[in-house]
Design a protein around this motif. Structure first.
Motif, PDB file in Angstrom:
ATOM      1  N   GLY A 234       0.843  -1.186   0.000  1.00 29.80           N
ATOM      2  CA  GLY A 234       0.000   0.000   0.000  1.00 29.80           C
ATOM      3  C   GLY A 234       0.876   1.232   0.000  1.00 29.80           C
ATOM      4  N   LYS A 235       0.563   2.206  -0.838  1.00 29.87           N
ATOM      5  CA  LYS A 235       1.399   3.401  -0.984  1.00 29.87           C
ATOM      6  C   LYS A 235       1.569   4.139   0.341  1.00 29.87           C
ATOM      7  N   GLU A 236       0.457   4.395   1.029  1.00 33.17           N
ATOM      8  CA  GLU A 236       0.540   5.032   2.341  1.00 33.17           C
ATOM      9  C   GLU A 236      -0.735   4.769   3.128  1.00 33.17           C
ATOM     10  N   HIS A 237      -0.574   4.849   4.455  1.00 32.94           N
ATOM     11  CA  HIS A 237      -1.687   4.607   5.371  1.00 32.94           C
ATOM     12  C   HIS A 237      -1.639   5.656   6.483  1.00 32.94           C
ATOM     13  N   PRO A 238      -2.286   6.823   6.281  1.00 37.35           N
ATOM     14  CA  PRO A 238      -2.374   7.794   7.379  1.00 37.35           C
ATOM     15  C   PRO A 238      -3.292   7.216   8.460  1.00 37.35           C
ATOM     16  N   PHE A 239      -2.901   7.350   9.729  1.00 37.91           N
ATOM     17  CA  PHE A 239      -3.644   6.689  10.802  1.00 37.91           C
ATOM     18  C   PHE A 239      -3.721   7.544  12.046  1.00 37.91           C
ATOM     19  N   SER A 240      -4.613   7.141  12.936  1.00 41.37           N
ATOM     20  CA  SER A 240      -4.690   7.728  14.272  1.00 41.37           C
ATOM     21  C   SER A 240      -5.093   6.625  15.244  1.00 41.37           C
ATOM     22  N   ILE A 241      -4.838   6.880  16.516  1.00 40.41           N
ATOM     23  CA  ILE A 241      -5.274   5.969  17.569  1.00 40.41           C
ATOM     24  C   ILE A 241      -6.356   6.702  18.341  1.00 40.41           C
ATOM     25  N   GLU A 242      -7.589   6.192  18.255  1.00 37.37           N
ATOM     26  CA  GLU A 242      -8.713   6.821  18.932  1.00 37.37           C
ATOM     27  C   GLU A 242      -8.484   6.834  20.434  1.00 37.37           C
ATOM     28  N   GLY A 243      -8.866   7.948  21.068  1.00 38.05           N
ATOM     29  CA  GLY A 243      -8.729   8.056  22.512  1.00 38.05           C
ATOM     30  C   GLY A 243      -7.375   8.589  22.945  1.00 38.05           C
TER      31      GLY A 243
ATOM     32  N   ASN B 207      -4.043  11.158  21.469  1.00 39.73           N
ATOM     33  CA  ASN B 207      -3.709  12.159  20.463  1.00 39.73           C
ATOM     34  C   ASN B 207      -2.498  11.679  19.665  1.00 39.73           C
ATOM     35  N   VAL B 208      -2.660  10.537  18.996  1.00 41.13           N
ATOM     36  CA  VAL B 208      -1.567   9.931  18.238  1.00 41.13           C
ATOM     37  C   VAL B 208      -1.979   9.861  16.775  1.00 41.13           C
ATOM     38  N   ARG B 209      -1.135  10.405  15.914  1.00 38.55           N
ATOM     39  CA  ARG B 209      -1.354  10.373  14.467  1.00 38.55           C
ATOM     40  C   ARG B 209      -0.032  10.034  13.794  1.00 38.55           C
ATOM     41  N   GLY B 210      -0.139   9.462  12.616  1.00 39.23           N
ATOM     42  CA  GLY B 210       1.061   9.154  11.849  1.00 39.23           C
ATOM     43  C   GLY B 210       0.702   8.792  10.431  1.00 39.23           C
ATOM     44  N   ASN B 211       1.704   8.496   9.649  1.00 33.91           N
ATOM     45  CA  ASN B 211       1.511   8.090   8.261  1.00 33.91           C
ATOM     46  C   ASN B 211       2.568   7.036   7.935  1.00 33.91           C
TER      47      ASN B 211
ATOM     48  N   HIS C 155       7.576   5.519  13.443  1.00 32.97           N
ATOM     49  CA  HIS C 155       7.662   5.331  14.889  1.00 32.97           C
ATOM     50  C   HIS C 155       6.671   6.269  15.568  1.00 32.97           C
ATOM     51  N   VAL C 156       5.843   5.738  16.460  1.00 39.48           N
ATOM     52  CA  VAL C 156       4.987   6.562  17.311  1.00 39.48           C
ATOM     53  C   VAL C 156       5.077   6.024  18.729  1.00 39.48           C
ATOM     54  N   SER C 157       4.988   6.929  19.699  1.00 34.89           N
ATOM     55  CA  SER C 157       5.054   6.544  21.111  1.00 34.89           C
ATOM     56  C   SER C 157       3.985   7.295  21.887  1.00 34.89           C
ATOM     57  N   PHE C 158       3.479   6.643  22.920  1.00 36.03           N
ATOM     58  CA  PHE C 158       2.507   7.278  23.807  1.00 36.03           C
ATOM     59  C   PHE C 158       2.481   6.501  25.118  1.00 36.03           C
ATOM     60  N   THR C 159       1.944   7.142  26.148  1.00 36.02           N
ATOM     61  CA  THR C 159       1.742   6.474  27.421  1.00 36.02           C
ATOM     62  C   THR C 159       0.298   6.015  27.487  1.00 36.02           C
ATOM     63  N   ALA C 160       0.097   4.734  27.743  1.00 37.98           N
ATOM     64  CA  ALA C 160      -1.245   4.149  27.818  1.00 37.98           C
ATOM     65  C   ALA C 160      -1.838   4.508  29.173  1.00 37.98           C
ATOM     66  N   ASN C 161      -2.373   5.730  29.291  1.00 39.82           N
ATOM     67  CA  ASN C 161      -2.800   6.227  30.592  1.00 39.82           C
ATOM     68  C   ASN C 161      -4.260   5.976  30.917  1.00 39.82           C
ATOM     69  N   LYS C 162      -5.018   5.355  30.017  1.00 42.08           N
ATOM     70  CA  LYS C 162      -6.414   5.039  30.323  1.00 42.08           C
ATOM     71  C   LYS C 162      -6.756   3.653  29.806  1.00 42.08           C
ATOM     72  N   PRO C 163      -7.437   2.858  30.632  1.00 37.91           N
ATOM     73  CA  PRO C 163      -7.782   1.493  30.213  1.00 37.91           C
ATOM     74  C   PRO C 163      -8.917   1.494  29.191  1.00 37.91           C
ATOM     75  N   GLY C 164      -8.949   0.446  28.399  1.00 41.95           N
ATOM     76  CA  GLY C 164     -10.006   0.290  27.408  1.00 41.95           C
ATOM     77  C   GLY C 164      -9.453  -0.323  26.134  1.00 41.95           C
ATOM     78  N   THR C 165     -10.294  -0.375  25.108  1.00 44.45           N
ATOM     79  CA  THR C 165      -9.898  -0.867  23.798  1.00 44.45           C
ATOM     80  C   THR C 165      -9.968   0.302  22.836  1.00 44.45           C
ATOM     81  N   PHE C 166      -8.856   0.574  22.157  1.00 43.16           N
ATOM     82  CA  PHE C 166      -8.738   1.744  21.294  1.00 43.16           C
ATOM     83  C   PHE C 166      -8.400   1.306  19.879  1.00 43.16           C
ATOM     84  N   GLN C 167      -9.027   1.956  18.898  1.00 51.22           N
ATOM     85  CA  GLN C 167      -8.822   1.589  17.501  1.00 51.22           C
ATOM     86  C   GLN C 167      -7.617   2.302  16.909  1.00 51.22           C
ATOM     87  N   LEU C 168      -6.795   1.533  16.215  1.00 51.24           N
ATOM     88  CA  LEU C 168      -5.730   2.044  15.357  1.00 51.24           C
ATOM     89  C   LEU C 168      -6.354   2.009  13.968  1.00 51.24           C
ATOM     90  N   ILE C 169      -6.714   3.160  13.435  1.00 45.77           N
ATOM     91  CA  ILE C 169      -7.524   3.187  12.218  1.00 45.77           C
ATOM     92  C   ILE C 169      -6.807   3.908  11.084  1.00 45.77           C
TER      93      ILE C 169
END
Length: 148
Positions: free
Chosen positions: A89-98, A100-104, A112-126
């Motif tokens: 796939g040429k490119e896949h711009p994405f975000s992680i719901e819940g 503030n993480v975005r990338g392409n 490379h993306v990094s974040f602290t998992a500071n809240k429990p739950g199931t979050f979509q990488l879309i």
């Protein structure tokens, strides 16, 4: 072609898509921090790849898009590092719901993306290129954050 046969071919295509992805990227689904103690917050590294598979059956176009692995599990408070290689796939711009993480992710490159998992739950990488069935998706992965 019967509906049953059509779905059988689609399931086989998706299975083969997963096999090809693993074959093309030997580091899929490796948690680099596995085996460490879990008493407190940890640094968790995950290697992922993009997969985009296209084919035809009796004149119908079949497509499958995916993140591999499709789900990662961490604990609340963990520092999460995702290294995502664009395999297809040429490119896949994405975000992680819940979060503030975005990338392409671009084909042939590592994002490379990094974040602290500071809240429990199931979050979509879309993937925003393939978010729905109308865009030949969805291309969604899941990040499960377990409470400590």
């Amino acid at each position: 072609m019967s509906t049953r046969r059509y779905w059988l071919y689609l399931v086989v295509l998706l299975f083969l898509a997963g096999v090809v992805t693993v074959w093309k990227a030997p580091f899929v689904a490796r948690d680099a921090s596995a085996g460490q103690p879990t008493a407190s917050s940890q640094e968790k590294k995950f290697y992922m790849v993009t997969g985009e598979f296209k084919g035809r059956y009796q004149g119908k176009k079949l497509e499958a898009y995916r993140w591999d692995p499709g789900m990662i599990v961490v604990h609340q408070g963990d520092r999460v590092h995702l290294m995502i290689r664009g395999v297809s796939g040429k490119e896949h711009p994405f975000s992680i719901e819940g979060y503030n993480v975005r990338g392409n992710v671009r084909q042939g490159h590592m994002t490379h993306v990094s974040f602290t998992a500071n809240k429990p739950g199931t979050f979509q990488l879309i993937c925003h290129t393939h978010p729905t069935a109308e865009t030949n998706g969805p291309m969604i992965g899941y990040i499960v954050v377990l409470p400590r």
